[in-house]
Design an enzyme around this catalytic site. Structure first.
Site, PDB file in Angstrom:
ATOM      1  NE  ARG A  54       0.508   8.843 -13.868  1.00 20.19           N
ATOM      2  CZ  ARG A  54       0.665   8.387 -15.113  1.00 20.19           C
ATOM      3  NH1 ARG A  54       1.194   7.215 -15.316  1.00 20.19           N
ATOM      4  NH2 ARG A  54       0.304   9.122 -16.158  1.00 20.19           N
ATOM      5  CE1 TYR A  58      -0.744  10.493  -8.846  1.00 23.16           C
ATOM      6  CE2 TYR A  58      -2.211  11.274 -10.564  1.00 23.16           C
ATOM      7  CZ  TYR A  58      -0.947  10.953 -10.132  1.00 23.16           C
ATOM      8  OH  TYR A  58       0.117  11.099 -10.982  1.00 23.16           O
ATOM      9  CE1 TYR A  80       7.408  14.464  -7.708  1.00 22.65           C
ATOM     10  CE2 TYR A  80       8.611  16.187  -8.871  1.00 22.65           C
ATOM     11  CZ  TYR A  80       7.747  15.120  -8.876  1.00 22.65           C
ATOM     12  OH  TYR A  80       7.214  14.704 -10.059  1.00 22.65           O
TER      13      TYR A  80
END
Ligand code: SAM
Length: 250
Positions: A54, A58, A80
Protein backbone atom coordinates in the site's frame (compact mmCIF):
# COMPACT_ATOMS: atom_id res chain seq x y z
CA UNK A 1 -18.10 8.63 5.82
CA UNK A 2 -21.81 8.38 4.98
CA UNK A 3 -23.05 9.29 1.51
CA UNK A 4 -25.18 12.41 1.40
CA UNK A 5 -24.72 13.63 4.95
CA UNK A 6 -21.10 13.63 6.11
CA UNK A 7 -19.68 16.48 4.08
CA UNK A 8 -19.26 20.03 5.30
CA UNK A 9 -20.63 22.90 3.17
CA UNK A 10 -17.09 24.29 2.90
CA UNK A 11 -15.63 20.97 1.71
CA UNK A 12 -18.41 20.65 -0.84
CA UNK A 13 -17.73 24.17 -2.09
CA UNK A 14 -13.99 23.39 -2.52
CA UNK A 15 -14.88 20.26 -4.49
CA UNK A 16 -17.29 22.18 -6.72
CA UNK A 17 -14.77 24.93 -7.44
CA UNK A 18 -11.67 22.77 -7.97
CA UNK A 19 -10.01 22.32 -11.37
CA UNK A 20 -9.43 18.67 -10.50
CA UNK A 21 -10.64 16.45 -7.63
CA UNK A 22 -8.81 13.28 -6.54
CA UNK A 23 -11.20 10.99 -4.75
CA UNK A 24 -10.77 8.12 -2.30
CA UNK A 25 -14.06 6.95 -0.79
CA UNK A 26 -15.55 3.72 0.52
CA UNK A 27 -17.65 2.60 -2.45
CA UNK A 28 -18.64 3.19 -6.04
CA UNK A 29 -21.98 4.79 -5.20
CA UNK A 30 -20.23 7.45 -3.10
CA UNK A 31 -17.80 7.99 -5.99
CA UNK A 32 -20.76 8.64 -8.30
CA UNK A 33 -22.25 11.08 -5.80
CA UNK A 34 -19.05 13.16 -5.61
CA UNK A 35 -18.59 12.92 -9.39
CA UNK A 36 -21.79 14.96 -9.76
CA UNK A 37 -20.13 17.87 -7.96
CA UNK A 38 -17.28 18.48 -10.43
CA UNK A 39 -16.61 17.57 -14.07
CA UNK A 40 -13.03 16.36 -13.37
CA UNK A 41 -13.21 13.83 -10.52
CA UNK A 42 -10.48 11.15 -10.62
CA UNK A 43 -10.71 8.07 -8.41
CA UNK A 44 -7.57 7.07 -6.55
CA UNK A 45 -8.85 3.47 -6.16
CA UNK A 46 -6.99 2.15 -9.27
CA UNK A 47 -3.68 2.86 -7.50
CA UNK A 48 -4.43 -0.02 -5.12
CA UNK A 49 -3.11 -3.24 -6.64
CA UNK A 50 -3.39 -6.76 -5.27
CA UNK A 51 -0.11 -7.99 -3.82
CA UNK A 52 1.52 -4.56 -4.04
CA UNK A 53 2.55 -2.67 -0.88
CA UNK A 54 0.00 0.00 0.00
CA UNK A 55 2.92 2.36 0.63
CA UNK A 56 3.82 2.21 -3.07
CA UNK A 57 0.18 2.95 -3.98
CA UNK A 58 0.15 5.86 -1.53
CA UNK A 59 3.34 7.32 -3.03
CA UNK A 60 1.82 7.08 -6.51
CA UNK A 61 -1.35 8.83 -5.28
CA UNK A 62 0.70 11.71 -3.84
CA UNK A 63 2.68 11.95 -7.09
CA UNK A 64 -0.54 12.13 -9.14
CA UNK A 65 -1.96 14.87 -6.91
CA UNK A 66 1.28 16.88 -6.91
CA UNK A 67 1.62 16.67 -10.71
CA UNK A 68 -1.61 18.67 -11.01
CA UNK A 69 -0.62 21.08 -8.22
CA UNK A 70 2.64 21.83 -10.07
CA UNK A 71 0.57 22.88 -13.08
CA UNK A 72 -0.90 25.60 -10.87
CA UNK A 73 -4.33 23.98 -10.83
CA UNK A 74 -6.78 24.23 -7.94
CA UNK A 75 -6.57 20.66 -6.65
CA UNK A 76 -8.77 18.95 -4.06
CA UNK A 77 -8.09 15.56 -2.49
CA UNK A 78 -11.41 14.24 -1.18
CA UNK A 79 -11.02 11.32 1.23
CA UNK A 80 -13.69 9.48 3.21
CA UNK A 81 -13.84 10.14 6.95
CA UNK A 82 -11.44 12.74 8.32
CA UNK A 83 -8.58 13.13 5.81
CA UNK A 84 -6.08 13.55 8.62
CA UNK A 85 -7.05 10.49 10.69
CA UNK A 86 -5.01 7.31 10.08
CA UNK A 87 -4.37 8.53 6.55
CA UNK A 88 -0.91 9.04 5.05
CA UNK A 89 -1.69 10.44 1.59
CA UNK A 90 -3.52 13.65 2.62
CA UNK A 91 -0.84 14.69 5.14
CA UNK A 92 1.97 13.88 2.72
CA UNK A 93 0.33 15.63 -0.27
CA UNK A 94 -0.22 18.80 1.76
CA UNK A 95 3.33 18.76 3.16
CA UNK A 96 4.84 18.26 -0.30
CA UNK A 97 2.69 21.00 -1.85
CA UNK A 98 3.73 23.42 0.90
CA UNK A 99 7.40 22.45 0.57
CA UNK A 100 7.14 23.26 -3.15
CA UNK A 101 5.78 26.72 -2.29
CA UNK A 102 2.06 26.16 -2.94
CA UNK A 103 -0.74 27.07 -0.54
CA UNK A 104 -2.37 23.92 0.84
CA UNK A 105 -4.52 23.05 3.83
CA UNK A 106 -6.79 20.36 5.25
CA UNK A 107 -10.50 20.62 5.97
CA UNK A 108 -11.68 18.33 8.79
CA UNK A 109 -14.25 15.62 8.15
CA UNK A 110 -16.35 13.15 10.11
CA UNK A 111 -14.13 10.17 10.94
CA UNK A 112 -14.94 6.60 11.89
CA UNK A 113 -14.14 7.66 15.44
CA UNK A 114 -16.83 10.34 15.35
CA UNK A 115 -19.35 7.79 14.12
CA UNK A 116 -18.43 5.21 16.76
CA UNK A 117 -18.70 7.79 19.53
CA UNK A 118 -22.27 8.41 18.36
CA UNK A 119 -23.28 4.81 17.56
CA UNK A 120 -21.69 3.18 20.63
CA UNK A 121 -22.62 6.05 22.98
CA UNK A 122 -19.03 6.37 24.13
CA UNK A 123 -17.62 9.61 25.50
CA UNK A 124 -13.80 9.50 25.20
CA UNK A 125 -13.64 11.91 28.12
CA UNK A 126 -15.27 9.54 30.61
CA UNK A 127 -12.30 7.17 31.05
CA UNK A 128 -9.86 8.47 28.42
CA UNK A 129 -9.27 6.85 25.04
CA UNK A 130 -6.19 5.48 23.27
CA UNK A 131 -5.89 4.96 19.54
CA UNK A 132 -3.39 2.79 17.70
CA UNK A 133 -3.01 1.35 14.25
CA UNK A 134 -3.31 -2.39 14.98
CA UNK A 135 -0.17 -3.59 13.22
CA UNK A 136 1.96 -0.81 14.70
CA UNK A 137 0.52 -1.80 18.08
CA UNK A 138 1.81 -5.34 17.45
CA UNK A 139 5.20 -4.35 15.98
CA UNK A 140 6.24 -2.06 18.83
CA UNK A 141 6.16 -2.39 22.58
CA UNK A 142 3.50 0.03 23.76
CA UNK A 143 2.18 0.78 27.19
CA UNK A 144 -1.58 0.93 27.41
CA UNK A 145 -3.97 1.91 30.15
CA UNK A 146 -6.63 -0.78 30.61
CA UNK A 147 -8.76 1.70 32.62
CA UNK A 148 -9.33 3.71 29.42
CA UNK A 149 -10.87 2.79 26.06
CA UNK A 150 -8.53 1.28 23.49
CA UNK A 151 -9.41 1.68 19.83
CA UNK A 152 -7.48 -0.35 17.27
CA UNK A 153 -7.73 0.75 13.64
CA UNK A 154 -7.15 -1.47 10.61
CA UNK A 155 -7.70 -4.61 12.69
CA UNK A 156 -8.66 -6.47 9.48
CA UNK A 157 -5.00 -6.39 8.40
CA UNK A 158 -3.59 -6.98 11.89
CA UNK A 159 0.09 -7.89 11.77
CA UNK A 160 0.56 -7.60 7.99
CA UNK A 161 4.23 -6.65 7.57
CA UNK A 162 4.02 -6.66 3.76
CA UNK A 163 1.38 -3.89 3.63
CA UNK A 164 0.11 -5.83 0.62
CA UNK A 165 -2.65 -8.00 2.12
CA UNK A 166 -6.33 -7.11 1.94
CA UNK A 167 -6.89 -9.04 5.15
CA UNK A 168 -5.09 -11.26 7.62
CA UNK A 169 -6.45 -14.48 9.12
CA UNK A 170 -6.95 -15.98 12.57
CA UNK A 171 -3.27 -16.86 13.01
CA UNK A 172 -2.38 -13.16 12.95
CA UNK A 173 -5.27 -12.28 15.23
CA UNK A 174 -4.16 -14.96 17.68
CA UNK A 175 -0.90 -13.01 18.01
CA UNK A 176 -2.83 -9.78 18.51
CA UNK A 177 -4.78 -11.48 21.29
CA UNK A 178 -1.45 -12.57 22.80
CA UNK A 179 -0.43 -8.89 23.08
CA UNK A 180 -3.82 -7.81 24.41
CA UNK A 181 -3.96 -10.68 26.92
CA UNK A 182 -1.17 -8.94 28.86
CA UNK A 183 -3.79 -6.34 29.78
CA UNK A 184 -7.21 -7.98 29.42
CA UNK A 185 -8.81 -11.31 30.38
CA UNK A 186 -9.65 -13.48 27.34
CA UNK A 187 -13.32 -13.22 28.33
CA UNK A 188 -13.25 -9.40 28.18
CA UNK A 189 -16.07 -8.14 25.96
CA UNK A 190 -14.85 -6.13 22.96
CA UNK A 191 -16.69 -4.56 20.04
CA UNK A 192 -16.20 -4.83 16.29
CA UNK A 193 -17.57 -1.66 14.76
CA UNK A 194 -18.39 -0.57 11.21
CA UNK A 195 -20.04 2.78 10.56
CA UNK A 196 -22.54 3.01 7.70
CA UNK A 197 -21.28 4.35 4.40
CA UNK A 198 -24.71 4.30 2.77
CA UNK A 199 -27.72 5.78 4.61
CA UNK A 200 -29.81 2.62 4.04
CA UNK A 201 -27.39 0.48 6.10
CA UNK A 202 -27.19 -0.24 9.82
CA UNK A 203 -23.87 0.05 11.65
CA UNK A 204 -22.16 -3.20 12.58
CA UNK A 205 -21.83 -3.47 16.35
CA UNK A 206 -20.65 -6.97 17.25
CA UNK A 207 -19.88 -7.64 20.90
CA UNK A 208 -17.70 -10.68 21.54
CA UNK A 209 -15.10 -12.04 23.93
CA UNK A 210 -11.49 -11.08 23.22
CA UNK A 211 -10.66 -14.76 22.55
CA UNK A 212 -13.35 -14.92 19.85
CA UNK A 213 -11.52 -12.38 17.69
CA UNK A 214 -9.64 -15.30 16.11
CA UNK A 215 -12.68 -16.49 14.20
CA UNK A 216 -14.57 -13.21 13.89
CA UNK A 217 -15.48 -11.77 10.50
CA UNK A 218 -13.34 -8.77 9.62
CA UNK A 219 -13.43 -6.21 6.85
CA UNK A 220 -10.97 -3.49 5.80
CA UNK A 221 -13.37 -1.05 7.45
CA UNK A 222 -13.65 -2.86 10.80
CA UNK A 223 -12.49 -1.00 13.92
CA UNK A 224 -11.91 -2.80 17.23
CA UNK A 225 -13.12 -1.06 20.37
CA UNK A 226 -11.93 -2.37 23.73
CA UNK A 227 -13.80 -0.93 26.71
CA UNK A 228 -11.99 -0.44 30.02
CA UNK A 229 -11.30 -3.61 31.99
CA UNK A 230 -9.98 -2.04 35.18
CA UNK A 231 -10.91 0.86 37.42
CA UNK A 232 -9.02 4.14 37.45
CA UNK A 233 -6.63 4.27 40.43
CA UNK A 234 -6.55 7.57 42.33
CA UNK A 235 -3.20 9.39 42.40
CA UNK A 236 -3.32 10.08 46.14
CA UNK A 237 0.02 11.94 46.24
CA UNK A 238 -1.18 14.40 43.63
CA UNK A 239 -4.58 14.72 45.27
CA UNK A 240 -2.85 15.57 48.55
CA UNK A 241 -0.68 18.22 46.85
CA UNK A 242 -3.73 19.71 45.17
CA UNK A 243 -5.60 19.74 48.50
CA UNK A 244 -2.70 21.67 50.04
CA UNK A 245 -2.81 24.19 47.19
CA UNK A 246 -6.56 24.53 47.60
CA UNK A 247 -6.07 25.16 51.33
CA UNK A 248 -3.54 27.93 50.50
CA UNK A 249 -6.02 29.49 48.07
CA UNK A 250 -8.88 29.42 50.59
N1 SAM B 1 -9.55 8.56 7.55
C1 SAM B 1 -10.46 7.51 7.94
C2 SAM B 1 -11.42 8.06 9.00
O1 SAM B 1 -11.32 9.23 9.33
O2 SAM B 1 -12.28 7.31 9.47
C3 SAM B 1 -9.70 6.29 8.42
C4 SAM B 1 -8.84 5.68 7.35
S1 SAM B 1 -7.89 4.29 7.88
C5 SAM B 1 -6.80 4.12 6.52
C6 SAM B 1 -8.90 2.90 7.65
C7 SAM B 1 -9.44 2.39 8.96
O3 SAM B 1 -10.42 3.29 9.44
C8 SAM B 1 -10.16 1.06 8.89
O4 SAM B 1 -9.29 -0.04 8.91
C9 SAM B 1 -11.03 1.13 10.11
O5 SAM B 1 -10.29 0.88 11.30
C10 SAM B 1 -11.45 2.60 10.09
N2 SAM B 1 -12.68 2.73 9.30
C11 SAM B 1 -12.80 3.09 8.02
N3 SAM B 1 -14.08 3.05 7.64
C12 SAM B 1 -14.79 2.66 8.72
C13 SAM B 1 -16.15 2.41 8.97
N4 SAM B 1 -17.06 2.55 8.03
N5 SAM B 1 -16.50 2.00 10.20
C14 SAM B 1 -15.59 1.84 11.18
N6 SAM B 1 -14.29 2.05 11.00
C15 SAM B 1 -13.89 2.45 9.79
Amino acid sequence: MTLGSHISPLSRSYIEQADVVFLLVADGITEQWVAQMNSDVRSLQPYYQTGVSRMLSYQQMVAAILAEVRQNKKVVGAFYGHPGVFAWVPHKAIAEAKAAGFAAHMEPGISAEDCLIADLAIDPGTYGCQHFETSQFMFYKRTIDSAAYLILWQVGVAGDRSLAKRGTDGRYRQLLIEVLAEYYPLSHQVILYEAVTLPIQQPRITTLALAELVTAEMDPKTTLVIPPATKMVANQQMLDKLAALQADDD
